[in-house]
Design an enzyme around this catalytic site. Structure first.
Site, mmCIF file in Angstrom:
data_model
loop_
_atom_site.group_PDB
_atom_site.id
_atom_site.type_symbol
_atom_site.label_atom_id
_atom_site.label_comp_id
_atom_site.label_asym_id
_atom_site.label_seq_id
_atom_site.Cartn_x
_atom_site.Cartn_y
_atom_site.Cartn_z
ATOM 1 N N HIS A 271 -5.527 -7.649 -14.160
ATOM 2 C CA HIS A 271 -6.634 -6.694 -14.261
ATOM 3 C C HIS A 271 -7.922 -7.262 -13.665
ATOM 4 O O HIS A 271 -9.007 -7.090 -14.240
ATOM 5 C CB HIS A 271 -6.853 -6.286 -15.720
ATOM 6 N N ALA A 272 -7.816 -7.916 -12.517
ATOM 7 C CA ALA A 272 -9.017 -8.379 -11.819
ATOM 8 C C ALA A 272 -9.816 -7.185 -11.314
ATOM 9 O O ALA A 272 -9.255 -6.192 -10.843
ATOM 10 C CB ALA A 272 -8.629 -9.276 -10.654
ATOM 11 N N TYR A 273 -11.135 -7.298 -11.438
ATOM 12 C CA TYR A 273 -12.059 -6.326 -10.854
ATOM 13 C C TYR A 273 -12.784 -7.044 -9.723
ATOM 14 O O TYR A 273 -13.490 -8.032 -9.964
ATOM 15 C CB TYR A 273 -13.097 -5.851 -11.864
ATOM 16 N N GLU B 3 -4.326 -2.784 -9.153
ATOM 17 C CA GLU B 3 -3.262 -3.259 -10.026
ATOM 18 C C GLU B 3 -1.896 -2.879 -9.459
ATOM 19 O O GLU B 3 -1.552 -1.705 -9.372
ATOM 20 C CB GLU B 3 -3.433 -2.668 -11.427
ATOM 21 N N ASP C 110 -8.788 6.589 -11.071
ATOM 22 C CA ASP C 110 -8.004 5.865 -12.084
ATOM 23 C C ASP C 110 -6.581 6.406 -12.006
ATOM 24 O O ASP C 110 -6.056 6.960 -12.971
ATOM 25 C CB ASP C 110 -8.592 6.056 -13.481
#
Length: 343
Positions: free
Chosen positions: A177-179, A308, A249
């Site tokens: 879940h890297a942003y 993701e 999303d």
């Protein structure tokens, strides 16, 4: 590669938690920690040779212990939503916590994002984290053994590898879940950054935020993303699906004929992040919602992009269920590469 650097990052109760920093001879850096098998830093150059961390993060370990956006954390054993928080496997129904309306989201509050992994192997270019989940933990059958490896190549490529095996049939569909904010400035929104998706379309969401069966490749915003467009133009559009999520999303079906699943570009810094994976699905999330705690740490909504890679959410209730069922004794391995370059 330079020698790995081990640094005390904080403590959980009385246990010391260390971070591990890997650096190439040209200056790329990756820092990871065992809590959640989490990426802390991914430091890359801009077109002028200035280095900055493009991965959103918190500064203190204590901040990661608060319910938040899972910055850089590994997610699983099943990423995404599971409808009604339950599934049937081998004739038995398993009930999971419902932490996203009626859905189970990212395996609930007991997902691997809060697991304190062991460091099983450490080299000057990689770290392998290990954890084991007991039978019934979080509602899933087991026990399950999980290995997650973070590695940094000399050319700056960050590779995430997930491996698992189980003693009984279970589910496994991990991601990270890297942003990413390519400016290196967490206060800057991503609206002017450009995103190009090499996909065959996206899965619209129903009222429960679960993907529908039919891939849509014709909607205007999907066509723009497939051609390459500014993110702000999409997340601010009036399309009902964008309004439903407050931005992007959504799951996208990766085009298997393309080498890269996505290309993410900041015209100002020149940073280009390319995503390559053996997964079939890419979830694109424009950081639409942060809680008050995250905002208090200087993170405005829409300041990062999560890319993701995984199987489609709620796969266990779909024709793709075989992609997320880990059979007893089977060894599963999947990997994703983030290539940071400049244009």
């Amino acid at each position: 590669m330079r020698e790995v650097v081990k640094t005390l990052f904080g403590r959980i109760d009385t246990q010391d938690i260390y971070s591990y920093t890997f650096e190439t001879d040209t200056g790329y850096r990756l820092t990871s920690m065992p809590y959640g098998a989490t990426i802390l830093n991914y430091v890359t150059p801009d077109k002028d040779g200035h280095f900055a961390n493009i991965n959103l993060r918190f500064d203190r370990l204590e901040d990661y212990l608060v319910k938040g956006p899972k910055f850089g954390a590994s997610v699983g054993p099943v990423a995404g939503r599971i409808g009604q928080g339950k599934f049937e496997l081998n004739g038995k129904t398993y009930q999971l916590p419902q932490n996203n309306k009626t859905n189970n989201m990212h395996s609930g509050l007991d997902g691997i994002h809060v697991a304190l992994f062991e460091v099983e192997e450490l080299t000057d270019c990689s770290v392998t984290f290990y954890t084991e989940r007991a039978d019934g933990f979080g509602g899933f059958p087991g026990p399950v053994k999980i290995w997650i490896t973070h590695s940094l190549a000399e050319n700056g490529t960050l590779t995430l590898t997930y491996e698992a095996t189980a003693d009984k049939d279970t589910l496994f569909n991990p991601t990270n879940h890297a942003y990413f904010n390519l400016s290196g400035d967490k206060s800057q929104l991503i609206d002017d950054f450009q995103l190009k998706l090499n996909v065959t379309g996206y899965y619209p969401l129903n009222e429960a935020s679960l993907p529908t069966e039919t891939i849509d490749s014709q909607s205007d915003f999907v066509q723009k993303l497939m051609a390459g467009t500014a993110i702000g133009a999409i997340r601010q559009s009036s399309h009902p699906q964008i309004r439903l999520a407050g931005g992007i999303d959504h799951p996208f079906a990766i085009d298997p004929k393309q080498e890269a699943a996505a290309e993410y570009y900041d015209p100002k810094s020149g940073r280009l992040l390319t995503v390559e994976t053996d997964c079939d699905c890419l979830i694109v999330y424009t950081a639409n919602n942060y809680n008050d705690f995250t905002k208090s740490k200087g993170h405005p909504a829409h300041n990062g992009l999560a890319l993701e890679t995984q199987a489609i959410p709620d796969a266990i209730h779909r024709a793709e269920k075989g992609q997320v069922i880990l059979r007893a004794g089977q060894f599963l391995k999947t990997s994703t590469r983030y290539r940071a370059t400049v244009r």
